[in-house]
Design an enzyme around this catalytic site. Sequence first.
Site, PDB file in Angstrom:
ATOM      1  N   TYR A   6       4.490  -0.131  -5.683  1.00  0.00           N
ATOM      2  CA  TYR A   6       3.393   0.341  -6.524  1.00  0.00           C
ATOM      3  C   TYR A   6       2.474  -0.852  -6.752  1.00  0.00           C
ATOM      4  O   TYR A   6       2.733  -1.709  -7.586  1.00  0.00           O
ATOM      5  CB  TYR A   6       3.944   0.887  -7.846  1.00  0.00           C
ATOM      6  CG  TYR A   6       2.892   1.288  -8.857  1.00  0.00           C
ATOM      7  CD1 TYR A   6       1.744   1.979  -8.476  1.00  0.00           C
ATOM      8  CD2 TYR A   6       3.057   0.986 -10.210  1.00  0.00           C
ATOM      9  CE1 TYR A   6       0.788   2.346  -9.401  1.00  0.00           C
ATOM     10  CE2 TYR A   6       2.105   1.354 -11.150  1.00  0.00           C
ATOM     11  CZ  TYR A   6       0.978   2.029 -10.739  1.00  0.00           C
ATOM     12  OH  TYR A   6       0.031   2.395 -11.664  1.00  0.00           O
ATOM     13  N   HIS A  61      -1.224  12.430  -8.718  1.00  0.00           N
ATOM     14  CA  HIS A  61      -1.032  12.222  -7.285  1.00  0.00           C
ATOM     15  C   HIS A  61      -0.233  13.392  -6.728  1.00  0.00           C
ATOM     16  O   HIS A  61       0.428  14.122  -7.473  1.00  0.00           O
ATOM     17  CB  HIS A  61      -0.245  10.932  -7.011  1.00  0.00           C
ATOM     18  CG  HIS A  61      -0.965   9.673  -7.358  1.00  0.00           C
ATOM     19  ND1 HIS A  61      -1.418   8.778  -6.416  1.00  0.00           N
ATOM     20  CD2 HIS A  61      -1.296   9.138  -8.568  1.00  0.00           C
ATOM     21  CE1 HIS A  61      -1.991   7.749  -7.017  1.00  0.00           C
ATOM     22  NE2 HIS A  61      -1.937   7.938  -8.322  1.00  0.00           N
TER      23      HIS A  61
END
Length: 536
Positions: free
Chosen positions: A389, A527
């Site tokens: 991430y 997302h």
Amino acid sequence: MNNVLQFGLQSSAIYVAKFLVVPLRSLRVGSSFVGVGVGTRSFNKRLMSNATAFSINNSKRKELKIPGAAIDQNCHQMGSDTDRDEMGTLQDDRKEIEAMTVQELRSTLRKLGVPVKGRKQELISTLRLHMDSNLPDQKETSSSTRSDSVTIKRKISNREEPTEDECTNSEAYDIEHGEKRVKQSTEKNLKAKVSAKAIAKEQKSLMRTGKQQIQSKEETSSTISSELLKTEEIISSPSQSEPWTVLAHKKPQKDWKAYNPKTMRPPPLPEGTKCVKVMTWNVNGLRGLLKFESFSALQLAQRENFDILCLQETKLQVKDVEEIKKTLIDGYDHSFWSCSVSKLGYSGTAIISRIKPLSVRYGTGLSGHDTEGRIVTAEFDSFYLINTYVPNSGDGLKRLSYRIEEWDRTLSNHIKELEKSKPVVLTGDLNCAHEEIDIFNPAGNKRSAGFTIEERQSFGANLLDKGFVDTFRKQHPGVVGYTYWGYRHGGRKTNKGWRLDYFLVSQSIAANVHDSYILPDINGSDHCPIGLILKL
């Protein structure tokens, strides 16, 4: 006329001063009506049914039938010359029109066959225009003695009357043809050519009301058409259930098309083909996702049958991990969690697998980069899997320099070191829309985190230029497919998004990628998941 107004079936002449529009609250609803105004305001308006027959002396009346305004031939009659002074008095009194509600205005305009689009002031102006355009001017008065009646008609090419929308789009009074057919009613059939320019000029002057100037239908239609041609944004007919199938982009190239997983994915591999199926998803908080009513981890696993699931932005604390592990689906017995310790309830990554990895590593091994739980690396027989991430550059790009000068370089070095022994699959939220095709509005986001020129150049220099392949873009070079839609502006409903989530693979195994795909129908986060099928 001022004393008596008679209606009946006799053949006596009736002088109808004007088709006067009155507020609907003062009228009884009927199939059609004629409002009659006289010099005194106390005179009652009366309604007439379509069934009533009128006998009107043609030598003492004038009909003016305006295309797009007449609904019934029995309605919209003009008065004689002697009534025009009285009508002028009524036309000057606008209070009744001003007092009408939007609903009453629209209802009245529909009965007149006049387009009813717009706000209240526009509706009032349109109604006034209709009333004014039916008043003969001085030139018409002087010429009325030479002809009994004049009817201006629209040219109709062997078809029925057009709808309201057709009238608007085809320029309601057919001025584009350069002339109008003028036909004398009843006794004489005269054809006169009317200057289109003169009519347009007259209409424009009649539409000036107070401080506003309302453009004619012809000018409005032309303006709307030109504006539609000028717009650079393309959003095709949206599908309410599948908005991702809409090509949504501010400046699309002519060969671009929207990603549709139903039609753009390859057929399944032959049974028995050795492969691994990996999915990745930024869940924007795992606890929130598990509470999301329409989400079922079991159904997702059954539908996609993935071998490995990578998660980003889990936002878990270390103390929460064991509790979460108890909720995992049967068969996915191997899970590895990296949580932020510098900021609680922030960031976090995880790998959940039904294949036992050979080894697992957390972070990059460099101090200063491993306190936010941003990387988990799992080693399998034939490849390394890195789940990451990438830090967002933040509001005001406060972390931009840290990201491109430190984080991106550290990640690149970590990948290259692993690649010395095995190919690498890098996945996760990389927080960068690499090219203009990867973002709905490139021009408007040049200084937005995730699309700055610095981030995009760093993405290329530290990853793609080092030999890693963007699997989705390789498989779909001209396809617009997004993986992120912000909550703030409801971008998911209109497919105004970004592609921030990736599968990058070493060049040595790029040819083994069978499918790199997006699952835009999966909700529960800002997302959506993406997947990779890699032949082994």
